[in-house]
Design a protein around this motif. Structure first.
Motif, PDB file in Angstrom:
ATOM      1  N   MET A   1       0.828  -1.207   0.000  1.00 52.05           N
ATOM      2  CA  MET A   1       0.000   0.000   0.000  1.00 52.05           C
ATOM      3  C   MET A   1       0.862   1.258   0.000  1.00 52.05           C
ATOM      4  N   VAL A   2       1.939   1.233   0.797  1.00 49.60           N
ATOM      5  CA  VAL A   2       2.858   2.378   0.833  1.00 49.60           C
ATOM      6  C   VAL A   2       3.531   2.553  -0.514  1.00 49.60           C
ATOM      7  N   ALA A   3       3.946   1.419  -1.136  1.00 48.88           N
ATOM      8  CA  ALA A   3       4.590   1.494  -2.445  1.00 48.88           C
ATOM      9  C   ALA A   3       3.638   2.060  -3.496  1.00 48.88           C
ATOM     10  N   ALA A   4       2.352   1.650  -3.439  1.00 52.43           N
ATOM     11  CA  ALA A   4       1.380   2.145  -4.414  1.00 52.43           C
ATOM     12  C   ALA A   4       1.189   3.652  -4.280  1.00 52.43           C
ATOM     13  N   ILE A   5       1.116   4.146  -3.053  1.00 49.27           N
ATOM     14  CA  ILE A   5       0.953   5.589  -2.849  1.00 49.27           C
ATOM     15  C   ILE A   5       2.196   6.343  -3.314  1.00 49.27           C
ATOM     16  N   SER A   6       3.380   5.745  -3.060  1.00 46.42           N
ATOM     17  CA  SER A   6       4.627   6.389  -3.494  1.00 46.42           C
ATOM     18  C   SER A   6       4.694   6.471  -5.012  1.00 46.42           C
ATOM     19  N   LEU A   7       4.354   5.369  -5.689  1.00 49.34           N
ATOM     20  CA  LEU A   7       4.377   5.357  -7.155  1.00 49.34           C
ATOM     21  C   LEU A   7       3.354   6.316  -7.763  1.00 49.34           C
ATOM     22  N   LEU A   8       2.276   6.560  -7.006  1.00 44.83           N
ATOM     23  CA  LEU A   8       1.241   7.476  -7.490  1.00 44.83           C
ATOM     24  C   LEU A   8       1.815   8.855  -7.779  1.00 44.83           C
ATOM     25  N   PHE A   9       2.775   9.283  -6.961  1.00 45.66           N
ATOM     26  CA  PHE A   9       3.316  10.642  -7.090  1.00 45.66           C
ATOM     27  C   PHE A   9       4.539  10.733  -8.001  1.00 45.66           C
ATOM     28  N   VAL A  10       5.127   9.596  -8.372  1.00 43.41           N
ATOM     29  CA  VAL A  10       6.356   9.660  -9.186  1.00 43.41           C
ATOM     30  C   VAL A  10       6.157   9.153 -10.608  1.00 43.41           C
ATOM     31  N   THR A  11       5.032   8.475 -10.865  1.00 42.04           N
ATOM     32  CA  THR A  11       4.804   7.930 -12.205  1.00 42.04           C
ATOM     33  C   THR A  11       4.494   9.055 -13.182  1.00 42.04           C
ATOM     34  N   GLU A  12       5.188   9.040 -14.326  1.00 43.24           N
ATOM     35  CA  GLU A  12       4.980  10.048 -15.360  1.00 43.24           C
ATOM     36  C   GLU A  12       4.815   9.341 -16.694  1.00 43.24           C
ATOM     37  N   GLY A  13       4.404  10.122 -17.697  1.00 43.69           N
ATOM     38  CA  GLY A  13       4.258   9.574 -19.030  1.00 43.69           C
ATOM     39  C   GLY A  13       2.841   9.672 -19.540  1.00 43.69           C
ATOM     40  N   GLN A  14       2.654   9.140 -20.741  1.00 48.72           N
ATOM     41  CA  GLN A  14       1.366   9.277 -21.422  1.00 48.72           C
ATOM     42  C   GLN A  14       0.248   8.523 -20.694  1.00 48.72           C
ATOM     43  N   ASP A  15       0.567   7.360 -20.130  1.00 44.08           N
ATOM     44  CA  ASP A  15      -0.447   6.548 -19.447  1.00 44.08           C
ATOM     45  C   ASP A  15      -0.379   6.684 -17.930  1.00 44.08           C
ATOM     46  N   ALA A  16       0.179   7.796 -17.459  1.00 48.44           N
ATOM     47  CA  ALA A  16       0.327   7.969 -16.009  1.00 48.44           C
ATOM     48  C   ALA A  16      -1.024   7.968 -15.297  1.00 48.44           C
ATOM     49  N   TRP A  17      -2.044   8.544 -15.945  1.00 52.22           N
ATOM     50  CA  TRP A  17      -3.350   8.612 -15.290  1.00 52.22           C
ATOM     51  C   TRP A  17      -3.957   7.227 -15.091  1.00 52.22           C
ATOM     52  N   LYS A  18      -3.674   6.302 -16.056  1.00 48.76           N
ATOM     53  CA  LYS A  18      -4.167   4.941 -15.891  1.00 48.76           C
ATOM     54  C   LYS A  18      -3.510   4.273 -14.692  1.00 48.76           C
ATOM     55  N   MET A  19      -2.204   4.423 -14.606  1.00 50.04           N
ATOM     56  CA  MET A  19      -1.497   3.825 -13.485  1.00 50.04           C
ATOM     57  C   MET A  19      -1.926   4.444 -12.162  1.00 50.04           C
ATOM     58  N   ALA A  20      -2.225   5.762 -12.191  1.00 50.66           N
ATOM     59  CA  ALA A  20      -2.666   6.429 -10.965  1.00 50.66           C
ATOM     60  C   ALA A  20      -3.984   5.830 -10.463  1.00 50.66           C
ATOM     61  N   VAL A  21      -4.895   5.553 -11.404  1.00 53.86           N
ATOM     62  CA  VAL A  21      -6.162   4.928 -11.037  1.00 53.86           C
ATOM     63  C   VAL A  21      -5.921   3.567 -10.388  1.00 53.86           C
ATOM     64  N   ILE A  22      -5.003   2.797 -10.973  1.00 55.43           N
ATOM     65  CA  ILE A  22      -4.704   1.470 -10.444  1.00 55.43           C
ATOM     66  C   ILE A  22      -4.096   1.568  -9.050  1.00 55.43           C
ATOM     67  N   TYR A  23      -3.151   2.522  -8.879  1.00 53.81           N
ATOM     68  CA  TYR A  23      -2.502   2.666  -7.574  1.00 53.81           C
ATOM     69  C   TYR A  23      -3.507   3.059  -6.488  1.00 53.81           C
ATOM     70  N   VAL A  24      -4.392   4.026  -6.810  1.00 50.08           N
ATOM     71  CA  VAL A  24      -5.379   4.470  -5.829  1.00 50.08           C
ATOM     72  C   VAL A  24      -6.342   3.333  -5.481  1.00 50.08           C
ATOM     73  N   THR A  25      -6.800   2.606  -6.513  1.00 55.38           N
ATOM     74  CA  THR A  25      -7.712   1.491  -6.274  1.00 55.38           C
ATOM     75  C   THR A  25      -7.060   0.416  -5.416  1.00 55.38           C
TER      76      THR A  25
END
Length: 389
Positions: A1-25
């Motif tokens: 859970m901590v890793a998912a929240i951390s990745l939420l703020f550092v993930t960049e790129g064209q599909d970053a919003w998709k990954m953000a949804v996955i991390y939050v979920t």
């Protein structure tokens, strides 16, 4: 859970919003899982989701009530959280084929589960018997009327045990109560089983309270009775010293309140509640009646109908009973119900007035003693059994 929240703020790129949804979920799913684990750990009864739902279905009388029970998130057999998480993943980053395949499988599994629960609910409530003929109903009603008179002849007076809602706590040292800490003499040693686990106090009974309700004068008229049981393992036959009935005649002024053993878990320290006692009628269960009258031809359905009629005539909300006939669930505990006395029956407790106390699947525990041992106050000779559905 901590890793998912951390990745939420550092993930960049064209599909970053998709990954953000996955991390939050994923983070929300993990929080939900932690909540469920913590709730299970603190629960008094560790029954499964299936048993919890089935117990609630016993109280349902309509289809709308069935749907409310089934679709309550905390009562679902297959939790939907992980399924919704996978749907989000497939919808955001997976192929549509996998998304629709999983969605169909999820709907099918839920529908199958609902169908199984619906069948269980109908069977339990006897709705499958609605198509019996009027002639059969008349025959049953006639048999019920006839057997009512027969069973009435075996009536025995029992002592119903109730929570006394007049006060929130027992009145003082030595009073009759459910749970809590026992009021005992100075030389008291807390009962332990053979594996050195402390037993829980079920009842402390001031025998003076029983004088007016013990119509047969079988029980002691002074002193105290203490009932103990080891709740963790819940030994079905009371072996390994997992039950204890203690009778003590120490004067009230010499009693003191014993401390809980340090190794008795909080969940097995039952909430203290005052008791009251009432006289109630009791009748033999199917098993006891068959022992008394093995040649009498009567169906279980007729006996159940008569017992339901008798129970409706008794308004007392009891948690257990002493003396009289036992409400058996599985079978005979003693062969001779005349020579053996029901010292105590304690039912499972699902009351807002006290901590939940479950014996198996909504069962009961039974303490029997022979009439001779009861007369001689030999409470170390107890026949015990736990029965459940």
């Amino acid at each position: 859970m901590v890793a998912a929240i951390s990745l939420l703020f550092v993930t960049e790129g064209q599909d970053a919003w998709k990954m953000a949804v996955i991390y939050v979920t994923f983070a929300l799913f993990m929080l939900h899982s932690c909540y469920r684990i913590n709730k299970f750990r603190k629960a008094k009864s560790k029954t499964s989701g299936v048993i919890e739902t089935e117990l609630k279905l016993h109280q349902v009388e309509s289809v709308s009530g069935f749907l409310r029970v089934f679709f309550a998130p905390e009562d679902m057999r297959f939790r939907t959280s992980f399924g919704l998480f996978l749907l989000v993943v497939f919808g955001c980053v997976g192929r549509y084929f996998w998304f629709w395949t999983f969605l169909i499988l999820l709907v099918v599994s839920k529908s199958f589960l609902a169908f199984q629960y619906y069948r269980y609910w109908k069977a339990y409530n006897g709705l499958m018997c609605d198509d019996e003929t009027e002639e059969e109903k008349e025959i049953d009603e006639e048999a019920v009327r006839e057997f009512t008179d027969v069973l009435k002849s075996y009536e025995r007076k029992a002592i119903g045990i109730c929570f006394d809602n007049v006060g929130n706590s027992p009145k003082g040292i030595g009073c009759s109560k459910f749970g809590g800490q026992p009021d005992v003499p100075a030389d008291f040693q807390w009962p332990m089983d053979d594996e050195n686990r402390p037993l829980s106090l079920l009842f402390q009974i001031d025998c003076r309270d029983l004088a007016t309700v013990d119509t047969e004068r079988l029980l002691p008229t002074s002193g105290h009775l203490y009932f103990f049981y080891e709740q963790d393992e819940q030994n079905w036959e009371g072996t390994m010293n997992s039950i204890r009935v203690i009778y003590d005649e120490t004067e009230y002024k010499e009693l003191h309140r014993a401390d809980f053993p340090v190794d008795l878990a909080d969940e097995y320290r039952l909430q203290e509640k005052p008791l009251s006692f009432v006289v109630r009628n009791s009748y033999p269960s199917w098993e006891d009646f068959q022992c008394k009258c093995p040649d009498y031809d009567v169906s279980c359905d007729v006996l159940d109908a008569v017992m339901e009629k008798f129970n409706l005539e008794q308004p007392y909300d009891t948690i257990g009973s002493m003396l009289g006939w036992a409400d058996l669930i599985q079978g005979n505990i003693v062969e001779d119900a005349d020579d053996n006395v029901l010292l105590l029956q304690l039912n499972s407790i699902e009351s807002v007035d006290a901590d939940e106390l479950m014996f198996g699947d909504c069962g009961a525990i039974y303490f029997y003693i022979s009439r001779q041992d009861l007369k001689n106050k030999r409470f170390d000779r107890i026949k015990f059994e736990l029965q459940c559905y």
